[in-house]
Design an enzyme around this catalytic site. Sequence first.
Site, short mmCIF file in Angstrom:
data_model
loop_
_atom_site.label_atom_id
_atom_site.label_comp_id
_atom_site.label_asym_id
_atom_site.label_seq_id
_atom_site.Cartn_x
_atom_site.Cartn_y
_atom_site.Cartn_z
N ALA A 274 0.83 -1.21 0.00
CA ALA A 274 0.00 0.00 0.00
C ALA A 274 0.86 1.26 0.00
CB ALA A 274 -0.93 -0.01 1.22
N ALA A 275 2.06 1.16 -0.59
CA ALA A 275 3.00 2.28 -0.53
C ALA A 275 3.07 3.09 -1.82
CB ALA A 275 4.40 1.76 -0.18
N GLY A 276 2.30 2.71 -2.82
CA GLY A 276 2.36 3.44 -4.09
C GLY A 276 1.87 4.87 -3.95
N ARG B 88 -1.88 9.13 -10.39
CA ARG B 88 -2.95 9.25 -11.38
C ARG B 88 -4.32 9.50 -10.75
NH1 ARG B 88 -2.47 4.01 -14.91
NH2 ARG B 88 -4.38 4.87 -15.80
N LYS C 128 -4.20 6.63 -2.21
CA LYS C 128 -5.01 5.75 -3.05
C LYS C 128 -5.66 4.60 -2.29
CE LYS C 128 -3.01 3.05 -6.11
NZ LYS C 128 -2.40 2.52 -7.35
N GLY D 144 10.28 -0.87 -5.91
CA GLY D 144 9.68 -2.02 -6.55
C GLY D 144 8.92 -2.92 -5.59
N ASN E 249 -48.97 7.77 15.28
CA ASN E 249 -49.07 8.41 13.97
C ASN E 249 -48.42 9.79 14.04
OD1 ASN E 249 -50.56 8.53 11.16
ND2 ASN E 249 -50.87 10.51 12.15
N ALA F 99 -48.22 15.00 8.95
CA ALA F 99 -47.38 15.68 7.96
C ALA F 99 -46.82 16.98 8.53
CB ALA F 99 -48.19 15.97 6.71
#
Length: 450
Positions: free
Chosen positions: A11-13, A17, A24, A80, A361, A364
Amino acid sequence: MAKARAVIILAAGHGTRMKSALPKPLHAVGGRPMLDWSLALAGECGADRQVVIWGAHGPEVKTRAEAAGAATALQDPPMGTGHAVLCGRDSLAGFDGDVAVLFADTPLIRTETLQAVFAALDSGADIAVLGFEPENPTGYGRLIENASGALTAIVEEKEANAEQRGVRLCNSGVMAAPAPLLFELLSKVTNDNAMGEYYLTDIVALGVAAGHTARAVRADADEVLGVNSRANLAEAEAAFQARARAAAMEAGVTLIAPETVFFSHDTQIANDVIVEPNVVFGPGVRIETGALIHAFSHLEGTSVGENASVGPYARLRPGAVLETGAKIGNFVEVKNAVLHAGAKANHLSYIGDADIGAKANIGAGTITCNYDGFFKHRTIVGDGAFIGSNTSLVAPVNIGRGAFTGSGSVITSDVPDDTLALSRAKQENKPGWAARFRQTMQARKDKTKA
């Protein structure tokens, strides 16, 4: 005896984009951050050791992972996928079970699919790689198998020959191996490539060359859809929604216009529920059998009981509970309130921080005035009470069993059982006033024009 399992989640990217200040992995699919999908998948597959690899640009990822009970490891700088996995080695020190590598931007892998990856190791493979067959394999690395079905190599498309490019089985990036073997092979991976990075995929060739067995496990293409952009995020959402709609109908739910109904990852709907078009289920919704959800309604953090009715154009916010046969009609909003069996608010009302008794009830235009600018207060309406139209119930207030409130009343004090409460100015009629008013105003208007 089954081997212990662990999962390393990459989860390090940077996710450039996405063009977002939010990391992300924390963007949501089905109302759930993508990281949480991977963490849940790991738990569902019996991985009691979970390590999330995070980047220095996304400390929020570390915070969320640790809040979920996962260990974390920093990859800085990123070099990488192979390097990323090696960053988690210390967190798994002494662990000799099987490790699967997942990606926090691939949220839709099914539990049974990851189970199959682990099962390949249990069946004798030393390395298991998750593959898929997309409609168009262009751009993907190919999984090359021999005649006996063993995986012999992962070949990137730019390095593949014509025969290899004809292979449709592609690499998802997800793979698994026993921890000692995984880290041993990764220690031999080099960065002798155009990007100068250490690639996780290199362990297949290294392992096969060393006499280890690798096998591919198949997944549906939509399971391994990776999210790198907002367009990909929309594709993942669409794939999740298609899956959720199909599952709901298979379970006995009627969706009149399935493509217009949107689910969250944890939506629970029993059989014989009818959902009309253009309904959105946010996180935390449970619908019991026989309920009817009318069109254009939005539900979140809500429980709807058997044979209850919601909408159309209703909004149920967190904490809303409708018991058996309760009814919420058009343009009614409910928040942190319970409507007991048979209670109803048919139209144009706000019910917040309230307890509405059985068969009561709500007329309205009724509102519960629950907020004084600093604190929330609760309204209690007893069983069988009748709240007249356009009543303002100023909390904290208690309306007794069977009590009535007159239309247009502002109720600021408790109303005893079986009592009529009226709180409005006495009506006074002034004959001829309207005609005199019009004459005066017209004369003033004519003078202004002159």
